[in-house]
Scaffold this active site. Structure first.
Site, PDB file in Angstrom:
ATOM      1  N   ARG A 158       1.786   7.529   3.438  1.00  0.00           N
ATOM      2  CA  ARG A 158       2.237   6.372   2.663  1.00  0.00           C
ATOM      3  C   ARG A 158       3.231   6.774   1.582  1.00  0.00           C
ATOM      4  O   ARG A 158       4.036   5.977   1.143  1.00  0.00           O
ATOM      5  CB  ARG A 158       1.035   5.681   2.009  1.00  0.00           C
ATOM      6  CG  ARG A 158       0.052   5.114   3.008  1.00  0.00           C
ATOM      7  CD  ARG A 158      -1.132   4.514   2.297  1.00  0.00           C
ATOM      8  NE  ARG A 158      -2.180   4.116   3.237  1.00  0.00           N
ATOM      9  CZ  ARG A 158      -3.165   3.280   2.940  1.00  0.00           C
ATOM     10  NH1 ARG A 158      -3.233   2.750   1.737  1.00  0.00           N
ATOM     11  NH2 ARG A 158      -4.065   2.968   3.831  1.00  0.00           N
ATOM     12  N   GLU A 186       2.272  -4.325   8.759  1.00  0.00           N
ATOM     13  CA  GLU A 186       1.865  -4.888   7.477  1.00  0.00           C
ATOM     14  C   GLU A 186       2.721  -4.340   6.350  1.00  0.00           C
ATOM     15  O   GLU A 186       3.211  -3.214   6.432  1.00  0.00           O
ATOM     16  CB  GLU A 186       0.386  -4.582   7.190  1.00  0.00           C
ATOM     17  CG  GLU A 186      -0.179  -5.425   6.048  1.00  0.00           C
ATOM     18  CD  GLU A 186      -1.520  -4.928   5.511  1.00  0.00           C
ATOM     19  OE1 GLU A 186      -1.741  -3.711   5.465  1.00  0.00           O
ATOM     20  OE2 GLU A 186      -2.346  -5.777   5.124  1.00  0.00           O
TER      21      GLU A 186
END
Lengths: 202, 483
Positions: free
Chosen positions: B98, B169
């Site tokens: 991430r 997402e």
């Protein structure tokens, strides 16, 4: 645990704090409760408590960090809050610069096992090897037996290991207690750099 | 680089793409044409957009867990284990990926191999690369989505979409403000325009990829208008880049009336703003996240929290529910815990499905308040950006006129302070710099005063702290203990 070697102290302290919480009297309105001459003499030596607080690694869970900051500050502990995503280096440097009594490491996202390894060694290499190191949170991936998690982090050199839903008031007492004890143990042998994990001295 | 809400030029995108694919050695395998071929070959039952559209038409509620582990074989086994109990699959990405720390992710993979157990909190898809991700997609029989928290998700998007993941997402706001500390909002919004444009390009090749802005934000007492504004803005930004299948989300707040009203308002508001911006050709669905804050440690108590979320979601007729597990208080759950959460949710959804849709005056009133709040904030954001929503929202965050509670990001002001009212609905104790009409401020003030009176104490940050800890301590509202 330390509480066992000094029976009653943390428990009493915790009960008093819980009482104040239940009465909805917040800590900033409390002068430190005195309970007995033994306690007083110990307290009298202490000027302040200062801790470095932060969430280690790539973890950005900030909510618990804010609550800890608030809770510790209300309990009369000076908090140097590094916030989220703090590296081991940043923890160590802040503790050095601020002459802190302890580093309180949080890890919520599961990478604790990787992120927390080596902080004790880093502190040792930088002349603050006897600093109190606490760690708490969701420290490993998955729901594991707490005893195993605790020993894993004690072996890494953390003095105390806290589960996510620990009692904050109790933790504050344990923290102050540990700092007090360390100060006492340093009296007379300033040059000695202790390190044996406290929780291992059961 | 001046940020604005305009479709990225093809040459700008192509030049950027070349650079992005060099970010890790696996990037070279992310060939767009191969991705289109892979996506086009997926049966309808494995296309996220098709499964969502079917659920919308039939009025069904889809269940989706969160799950991801470090290694391909274990992750595939996890997905296969979850498949019988859910409708659509996730792949949760680990925290190093991430933050684009692919070397750390690699160490995590290596150490997980050595340890024989996952030491990462998700699946490092970039490190595994296109062919491993494609093997995963091949192995499962349900649509699979990338769920993460990545401010710069360009390389991750290239690799996973090329491999056949059919939903993505995130967003430039929702994957920055709750997930990062020092990333500038201009950069994260611009990087997500790239992701949206990539999805737009797939759309132009006849491949419909679902886009889901991350609804719950920080998951901690977020007032509905705050997350709705983000969902709408990220929806508008995605539509501009050519994405056409949007799922807008919201995280359960805990008060049933407020939660049902919020989901209804979200749909109305999204259509309103999308139409107003000139978009008509899109598919809209909704997602409800079960409670995102602290959970009780006790698994039975945690299951009750899960069931309250399932009840609210089904009453609000959402398209999809993101399901929590009874292990939530202990961190990353096992397969068994995930299955338990899904089964509890399914039971609740089934029992509520045939009942009359609740439509009380209180729900209507609550929805009207949320809509008025969103309109006030959106009008200001449009004004700040001289009609450009990307510029407007960056300015608004900069001066605190838009603000998200409990965020780690330095780009966020952090003055807005939420608190529960006497019925447990999330209200605003301090609006910070957010411009809000006087009557709405008065409404929040009165609701909070009502609780303060009932508890015989002043509203303060300590009350907020009590609220944050309340559900894990078995209550919705952080009341003081009886003296």
């Amino acid at each position: 645990m330390l509480a066992l070697s000094k029976p009653g102290y943390s428990t009493i302290c915790s009960e008093i704090l819980t009482h104040y919480i239940n009465q909805n009297i917040f800590f900033d309105e409390i002068t430190m409760p005195s309970h007995g001459p033994h306690m007083k003499s110990e307290r009298a030596m202490l000027e302040s408590y200062k801790v470095v607080l932060g969430v280690i690694g790539s973890d950005c869970h900030v909510v618990g960090n804010r609550i800890l900051d608030r809770f510790l500050s209300n309990a009369g502990i000076e908090v140097v809050n590094l916030g989220v995503m703090v590296s081991q280096e940043e923890f160590m440097l802040a503790a050095q610069a601020e002459n802190a009594d302890a580093i309180l490491v949080s890890s919520i996202y599961g990478h604790g096992e990787i992120d927390c390894q080596g902080l004790r060694e880093l502190c040792q290499e930088n002349g603050i090897g006897d600093l109190l190191l606490y760690v708490g949170g969701n420290l490993v991936i998955g729901k594991k037996d707490w005893k195993d998690v605790e020993s894993l982090f004690l072996e890494m050199g953390y003095d105390r290991v806290f589960a996510p839903n620990m009692d904050l008031a109790n933790a504050v007492c344990v923290l102050k207690d540990d700092i007090d004890m360390q100060r006492i143990s340093r009296l007379g042998h300033n040059s000695t750099r202790r390190h044996a994990p406290i929780a291992a001295v059961i | 680089m001046e940020l604005n809400n305009k479709r990225l030029d093809d040459d700008v995108f192509d030049a950027e793409r070349k650079e992005i694919l060099t970010g890790w050695h696996t990037g070279k395998d992310a060939e767009f044409d191969a991705g289109v071929k892979q996506q086009s070959a997926l049966p309808k039952s494995k296309q996220f957009s098709a499964v969502l559209a079917k659920a919308e038409v039939e009025g069904n509620t889809l269940l989706q867990p969160r799950a991801g582990v470090a290694l391909l074989r274990e992750h595939t086994a996890l997905m296969l284990g979850l498949t019988p109990h859910c409708d659509v699959l996730p792949t949760t990405i680990d925290a190093y990926t991430r933050l684009n720390r692919y070397e750390d992710a690699q160490k995590g993979i290596d150490r997980s191999r050595a340890a024989g157990t996952s030491l990462l909190n998700g699946f490092p898809a970039v490190n595994h690369g296109v062919s491993s991700c494609a093997a995963l997609v091949e192995s499962v029989e349900k649509p699979i989505q990338v769920r993460h928290g990545t401010p710069d998700a360009r390389l991750l998007g290239e690799i996973t979409l090329c491999a056949g993941f059919s939903s993505y997402e995130g967003g430039g706001i929702s994957y920055n403000i709750p997930y990062a500390k020092t990333v500038s909002l201009e950069k994260s919004i611009r990087d997500w325009q790239y992701c949206d444009r990539l999805i737009g390009r797939y759309e132009e090749q006849g491949v419909r990829i679902n886009r889901e802005p991350f609804g719950p934000l920080t998951g901690t007492l977020v007032p509905p208008f705050v997350s709705h504004v983000v969902a709408i803005i990220e929806g508008l930004l995605a539509l501009e880049q050519g994405a056409k299948c949007l799922t807008l989300g919201y995280g359960q707040a805990g008060n049933l009336v407020q939660d049902v009203a919020a989901m209804r308002a979200l749909r109305n508001l999204a259509h309103h703003y999308f139409h107003k911006a000139g978009f008509c050709d899109y598919a809209l669905s909704t997602v409800f996240h079960q409670w995102m804050g602290g959970f009780p440690e006790d698994e039975a108590q945690a299951t009750a929290v899960i069931c309250l979320g399932a009840l609210a979601a089904r009453m609000a007729e959402v398209t999809k529910i993101i399901v929590k597990t009874p292990h939530e208080a202990s961190g990353v759950p096992t397969l068994e815990a995930n299955i338990a959460g899904l089964r509890a949710t399914r039971q609740m959804v089934n029992m509520i499905a045939d009942q009359t849709r609740p439509d009380g005056e209180d729900i209507t009133q609550e929805a009207a308040i949320i809509e008025a709040e969103v309109h006030a904030v959106m009008a200001n954001i449009y004004a700040l950006g001289n009609g450009d929503i990307a510029r407007g929202v960056v300015t608004a965050f900069g001066n605190g006129q838009f603000d998200i509670p409990f965020s780690p990001a330095l780009a966020n002001c952090g003055k807005l302070t939420p608190i529960r009212d006497n019925l447990g609905a999330v209200r605003v104790f301090d609006f910070g710099e957010i411009p809000m009409p006087t009557d709405i401020r008065a409404f929040h003030h009165d609701k909070i005063a009502e609780r303060a009176k009932a508890e015989n104490r002043e509203a303060s940050f300590d009350m907020v702290v009590d609220d944050v800890r309340a559900i894990s301590a078995s209550k919705l509202i952080g009341r003081p203990a009886a003296a």
